[in-house]
Design a protein around this motif. Structure first.
Motif, PDB file in Angstrom:
ATOM      1  N   TYR A 264       0.979  -1.296  -0.018  1.00 24.32           N
ATOM      2  CA  TYR A 264      -0.065  -0.236  -0.122  1.00 24.32           C
ATOM      3  C   TYR A 264       0.891   1.228   0.152  1.00 24.32           C
ATOM      4  O   TYR A 264       1.826   1.241   0.570  1.00 24.32           O
ATOM      5  N   SER A 266       2.035   4.667   1.308  1.00 23.15           N
ATOM      6  CA  SER A 266       1.856   5.659   2.127  1.00 23.15           C
ATOM      7  C   SER A 266       2.826   6.853   2.054  1.00 23.15           C
ATOM      8  O   SER A 266       3.704   6.715   1.133  1.00 23.15           O
ATOM      9  N   LEU A 338      -6.289  -0.125  19.682  1.00 24.69           N
ATOM     10  CA  LEU A 338      -6.082   1.096  18.614  1.00 24.69           C
ATOM     11  C   LEU A 338      -6.137   0.962  17.229  1.00 24.69           C
ATOM     12  O   LEU A 338      -6.514   1.511  16.349  1.00 24.69           O
ATOM     13  N   CYS A 339      -5.699  -0.494  17.065  1.00 26.07           N
ATOM     14  CA  CYS A 339      -5.409  -0.845  15.382  1.00 26.07           C
ATOM     15  C   CYS A 339      -6.243  -2.086  14.842  1.00 26.07           C
ATOM     16  O   CYS A 339      -6.593  -2.007  13.659  1.00 26.07           O
ATOM     17  N   CYS A 342      -9.424  -1.936  12.664  1.00 21.21           N
ATOM     18  CA  CYS A 342      -9.310  -1.680  11.248  1.00 21.21           C
ATOM     19  C   CYS A 342      -8.529  -3.004  10.571  1.00 21.21           C
ATOM     20  O   CYS A 342      -8.765  -3.332   9.479  1.00 21.21           O
ATOM     21  N   HIS A 343      -7.374  -3.111  11.230  1.00 25.82           N
ATOM     22  CA  HIS A 343      -6.498  -4.007  10.583  1.00 25.82           C
ATOM     23  C   HIS A 343      -6.565  -5.503  11.005  1.00 25.82           C
ATOM     24  O   HIS A 343      -5.898  -6.633  10.744  1.00 25.82           O
ATOM     25  N   LEU A 358      -1.839  -6.016   7.126  1.00 27.02           N
ATOM     26  CA  LEU A 358      -0.383  -5.748   7.523  1.00 27.02           C
ATOM     27  C   LEU A 358       0.420  -6.956   7.374  1.00 27.02           C
ATOM     28  O   LEU A 358       1.900  -6.858   7.543  1.00 27.02           O
ATOM     29  N   ASN A 361       2.697  -7.362   3.548  1.00 28.24           N
ATOM     30  CA  ASN A 361       2.594  -5.843   3.288  1.00 28.24           C
ATOM     31  C   ASN A 361       4.258  -5.210   3.071  1.00 28.24           C
ATOM     32  O   ASN A 361       4.804  -5.423   4.115  1.00 28.24           O
ATOM     33  N   THR A 363       5.697  -2.790   3.458  1.00 28.69           N
ATOM     34  CA  THR A 363       6.057  -1.671   4.127  1.00 28.69           C
ATOM     35  C   THR A 363       6.591  -2.379   5.658  1.00 28.69           C
ATOM     36  O   THR A 363       7.570  -1.940   6.290  1.00 28.69           O
ATOM     37  N   THR A 375       4.220   5.645   9.313  1.00 28.08           N
ATOM     38  CA  THR A 375       2.748   5.504   8.988  1.00 28.08           C
ATOM     39  C   THR A 375       2.156   5.758  10.388  1.00 28.08           C
ATOM     40  O   THR A 375       0.872   6.412  10.433  1.00 28.08           O
ATOM     41  N   ARG A 388     -10.037   4.228  -1.564  1.00 26.39           N
ATOM     42  CA  ARG A 388      -9.215   4.003  -0.531  1.00 26.39           C
ATOM     43  C   ARG A 388      -9.554   4.502   0.701  1.00 26.39           C
ATOM     44  O   ARG A 388     -10.187   5.664   0.488  1.00 26.39           O
ATOM     45  N   LYS A 389      -9.349   4.079   1.906  1.00 31.50           N
ATOM     46  CA  LYS A 389      -9.671   4.652   2.989  1.00 31.50           C
ATOM     47  C   LYS A 389      -8.348   5.380   3.483  1.00 31.50           C
ATOM     48  O   LYS A 389      -7.353   5.075   3.298  1.00 31.50           O
ATOM     49  N   MET A 391      -5.755   6.660   7.096  1.00 27.89           N
ATOM     50  CA  MET A 391      -5.694   6.180   8.570  1.00 27.89           C
ATOM     51  C   MET A 391      -5.327   7.379   9.245  1.00 27.89           C
ATOM     52  O   MET A 391      -4.492   8.392   8.802  1.00 27.89           O
TER      53      MET A 391
HETATM   54  C1  HEC Z   1      -9.509   3.754  10.851  1.00 28.97           C
HETATM   55  C2  HEC Z   1      -8.927   2.655  10.541  1.00 28.97           C
HETATM   56  C3  HEC Z   1      -7.349   2.432  10.829  1.00 28.97           C
HETATM   57  C4  HEC Z   1      -6.849   2.379  12.160  1.00 28.97           C
HETATM   58  C5  HEC Z   1      -7.466   2.546  13.452  1.00 28.97           C
HETATM   59  C6  HEC Z   1      -5.528   2.251  12.052  1.00 28.97           C
HETATM   60  N1  HEC Z   1      -5.220   1.959  10.709  1.00 28.97           N
HETATM   61 FE1  HEC Z   1      -3.445   1.407   9.803  1.00 28.97          FE
HETATM   62  N2  HEC Z   1      -4.221   1.858   7.895  1.00 28.97           N
HETATM   63  C7  HEC Z   1      -5.517   2.135   7.778  1.00 28.97           C
HETATM   64  C8  HEC Z   1      -5.636   2.227   6.159  1.00 28.97           C
HETATM   65  C9  HEC Z   1      -6.937   2.798   5.457  1.00 28.97           C
HETATM   66  C10 HEC Z   1      -4.397   2.025   5.823  1.00 28.97           C
HETATM   67  C11 HEC Z   1      -3.757   2.398   4.299  1.00 28.97           C
HETATM   68  C12 HEC Z   1      -4.505   1.604   3.472  1.00 28.97           C
HETATM   69  C13 HEC Z   1      -4.352   2.043   2.068  1.00 28.97           C
HETATM   70  O1  HEC Z   1      -3.184   2.531   1.577  1.00 28.97           O
HETATM   71  O2  HEC Z   1      -5.079   1.958   1.128  1.00 28.97           O
HETATM   72  C14 HEC Z   1      -3.274   1.686   6.876  1.00 28.97           C
HETATM   73  C15 HEC Z   1      -2.071   1.569   6.767  1.00 28.97           C
HETATM   74  C16 HEC Z   1      -1.153   1.134   7.657  1.00 28.97           C
HETATM   75  C17 HEC Z   1       0.058   0.460   7.442  1.00 28.97           C
HETATM   76  C18 HEC Z   1       0.812  -0.034   6.472  1.00 28.97           C
HETATM   77  C19 HEC Z   1       1.208   1.188   5.495  1.00 28.97           C
HETATM   78  C20 HEC Z   1       1.612   1.070   4.186  1.00 28.97           C
HETATM   79  O3  HEC Z   1       2.671   1.682   3.500  1.00 28.97           O
HETATM   80  O4  HEC Z   1       1.354  -0.127   3.677  1.00 28.97           O
HETATM   81  C21 HEC Z   1       0.414   0.438   8.941  1.00 28.97           C
HETATM   82  C22 HEC Z   1       1.879  -0.141   9.445  1.00 28.97           C
HETATM   83  C23 HEC Z   1      -0.540   0.833   9.680  1.00 28.97           C
HETATM   84  N3  HEC Z   1      -1.669   0.993   9.097  1.00 28.97           N
HETATM   85  C24 HEC Z   1      -0.469   0.668  11.144  1.00 28.97           C
HETATM   86  C25 HEC Z   1      -1.388   0.774  12.217  1.00 28.97           C
HETATM   87  C26 HEC Z   1      -1.278   0.930  13.377  1.00 28.97           C
HETATM   88  C27 HEC Z   1       0.042   0.285  14.212  1.00 28.97           C
HETATM   89  C28 HEC Z   1      -2.454   1.402  14.062  1.00 28.97           C
HETATM   90  C29 HEC Z   1      -2.837   1.429  15.374  1.00 28.97           C
HETATM   91  C30 HEC Z   1      -1.872   2.373  16.052  1.00 28.97           C
HETATM   92  C31 HEC Z   1      -3.446   1.494  12.779  1.00 28.97           C
HETATM   93  N4  HEC Z   1      -2.789   1.319  11.549  1.00 28.97           N
HETATM   94  C32 HEC Z   1      -4.481   2.016  12.971  1.00 28.97           C
HETATM   95  C33 HEC Z   1      -6.483   2.168   8.638  1.00 28.97           C
HETATM   96  C34 HEC Z   1      -6.335   2.091  10.025  1.00 28.97           C
END
Ligand code: HEC
Ligand code: HEC
Ligand code: HEC
Length: 483
Positions: A264, A266, A338-339, A342-343, A358, A361, A363, A375, A388-389, A391
């Motif tokens: 993905y 970022s 926290l995470c 969604c993940h 994750l 992936n 990253t 990120t 796409r959504k 974060m």
């Molecule tokens: C509201 C939903 C949501 C929450 C809560 C969330 N994320 Fe994400 N996260 C996303 C989305 C949407 C993406 C990017 C997807 C895309 O690029 O299309 C993402 C991407 C990522 C990536 C990958 C980036 C990449 O370049 O591939 C990581 C690592 C990540 N999140 C870690 C976390 C961590 C750790 C937490 C908790 C602290 C967290 N996320 C909380 C929605 C969320």
């Protein structure tokens, strides 16, 4: 009867002929005018497309409601450089730039007042842009509403704030020239080359820098940096690069920034997709893919492809020693609250993959942890590209230790378990640099100081020699006089 040979012309016929000529000229004039208008509209449209492909808009816009007004921060290993206002404003924009002055700025990195531009403006890539393409971009920019907005001061320490020093950089790294298609390759390949190397300036982020901070052409696209973010190796290597991706996956990534099971986009790559790549035609994206396929493989630090980690949850992470910061327990709790919404608890994302998985992936499977930390700190702004959504950024909610333990938790569970960061690393990344960059900065400053010291020493030595010589010649002439 002579009179019959010259009959008097019929006034109605004469009038009809006259009217027909007038109407014909009006029609021709209108056609010409509409052709001109059409040509100009085409030129403006072409300029807009090229400005997208070269991402002038992304880099020259800090506030979306003030497009092209500049003030966008471009991080460099030495500090921050802010982009200029390129709206047609007379005083703060490019309103006074002539066509040639504009060409010189874009392709040679020289401002209207003759001073040099920082290569944060990628004129080393733009050097080979076709003249008519730069002119079309200018035509398009001049149709934009003028916005008065002065450029913020750059944040650069001495000696990097000295613009004259850019002459030295150019001497070492700037190569003027024109784009010459390679006759042994297809038209698509050549279009890809123009899009990747010239307009898209992919190498500005993806090519490592040499000793003098120019792009290291021998290691083209072998992996570079954009501020703290690591722009991965995108050469044809199957392990270190993108050699194991299919053409369709690459196409999808460039067009939308999201490929489930691979990567993905970022940070800066999400911006590149959002502001530039998603607007390109399918043919142009295919040309980029064809060209990337053919970039000579380059080595890197990965032991297995970045995207291949975490298919099964790595074993051994329950042992406390494996998580560098904080206990696994606390990190697991943080992740859960926290995470995981969604993940997913198992890192598999949402079933429709609109929330990134994750596992598998790139990253999280890279050989360096910067992008994971960044990120978490800055979130992901994916625009609304292909549904796409986004974060949220967690920088204001989590302290350095919490971010470090979360980063270690997600990489050890879902990605490359050999990665580890400390709270101190996170602290530095939050401030916008990495340890390596700080070392480079200090080394650069030291080298310049040593260089300056040596030159001063040499000058003094020379002056002493000259004085001595002068005194000696004075002595001999005085000697001669007394004789
Ligand atoms: C509201 C939903 C949501 C929450 C809560 C969330 N994320 Fe994400 N996260 C996303 C989305 C949407 C993406 C990017 C997807 C895309 O690029 O299309 C993402 C991407 C990522 C990536 C990958 C980036 C990449 O370049 O591939 C990581 C690592 C990540 N999140 C870690 C976390 C961590 C750790 C937490 C908790 C602290 C967290 N996320 C909380 C929605 C969320
Ligand atoms: C990677 C970011 C980036 C991209 C992409 C970029 N620029 Fe710039 N540009 C900058 C920065 C930063 C500066 C200011 C550099 C400096 O102050 O030395 C600048 C300066 C300029 C200037 C000089 C204006 C002045 O008087 O200060 C012009 C003209 C310009 N850019 C035009 C363009 C055009 C046209 C494009 C697209 C073809 C483009 N730029 C793409 C970052 C970028
Ligand atoms: C402003 C800097 C920047 C520019 C310009 C840029 N990239 Fe990237 N690119 C990145 C970063 C940073 C990443 C890693 C993103 C992440 O971790 O999600 C990346 C990731 C990628 C990836 C995914 C690699 C992987 O294994 O996950 C591909 C493919 C890619 N870029 C292609 C390109 C192409 C092609 C261009 C030029 C048209 C380009 N990039 C221009 C910064 C940039």
């Amino acid at each position: 009867m002579r009179r019959g040979r010259f009959p008097r012309p019929d006034p109605t016929l004469l009038f009809q002929a006259f009217a027909a000529t007038i109407v014909r000229s009006i029609v021709a004039g209108l056609a010409l005018l509409s052709l001109c208008i059409q040509l100009r509209a085409n030129e403006i449209q072409k300029g807009e497309y090229l400005a997208r492909a070269a991402d002038c808009i992304g880099c020259h816009t800090s506030n979306p409601s003030r497009p092209f007004a500049g003030g966008y921060r471009v991080p460099t290993p030495f500090g921050d450089v802010y982009s200029s206002n390129i709206t047609p404003d007379q005083d703060t924009g490019i309103g006074r730039y002539s066509e040639d002055e504009f060409l010189r700025a874009v392709r040679e990195g020289v401002r209207r007042d003759g001073t040099d531009l920082y290569p944060a403006m990628p004129y080393d890539s733009f050097a080979k842009m076709r003249r008519e393409d730069v002119v079309a971009i200018r035509t398009y920019l001049l149709t934009q509403p003028p916005i008065t907005q002065p450029r913020p001061e750059n944040i650069l320490p001495f000696p990097f704030n000295q613009r004259w020093a850019l002459r030295l950089w150019k001497l070492a790294n700037y190569r003027p020239g024109s784009f010459t298609p390679n006759r042994n390759r297809t038209e698509t390949w050549n279009r890809g080359s123009y899009l990747v190397d010239v307009l898209g300036h992919c190498g500005a982020c993806h090519t490592p820098r040499n000793m003098t901070f120019g792009e290291d052409e021998d290691r083209k696209l072998a992996g570079g940096a954009a501020g703290v973010w690591q722009a991965f190796n995108i050469t044809g290597d199957k392990t270190m690069g993108i050699g194991a991706w299919s053409d369709d996956e690459l196409f999808l990534f460039l067009k939308t920034g999201a490929v489930a099971g691979k990567a993905y986009a970022s940070g800066p790559m999400a911006e590149t997709v959002m502001n530039s790549l998603q607007h390109l035609s399918d043919d142009d994206i295919r040309a980029i893919v064809a060209y990337l396929r053919d970039v000579p493989p380059q080595s890197g630090d990965e032991q297995q492809p970045r995207f291949s980690w975490g298919g099964t949850i790595n074993v051994g992470i329950a042992e406390p020693g494996n998580v560098a910061q904080g206990s696994t327990h606390a990190a697991g709790d943080l992740y859960g609250s926290l995470c995981s919404g969604c993940h997913g608890i198992d890192g598999s994302g949402s079933p429709d993959s609109s929330y990134a998985s994750l596992t598998r992936n790139s990253t999280l499977g890279a050989a360096t942890p910067e992008n994971v930390v960044m990120t978490i700190l800055t979130g992901v702004k994916a625009g609304d590209v292909a549904g796409r959504k986004s974060m949220a950024a967690f920088a204001d909610w989590l302290d350095d230790g919490q971010v470090a333990s979360l980063a270690n938790y997600v990489t050890s569970r879902f990605g490359n378990p050999e990665l580890s960061v400390t709270a101190a690393d996170v602290h530095q990344m939050r401030a916008g640099s990495t340890t390596e960059q700080t070392v480079i900065l200090l080394a650069g400053q030291t080298l310049v100081m040593i260089g300056a010291g040596l030159s001063l020493g040499l000058l003094l030595l020379l002056a002493r020699r000259l004085r001595l010589a002068a005194r000696l010649s004075g002595f001999t002439s005085a000697h001669r006089d007394t004789r």
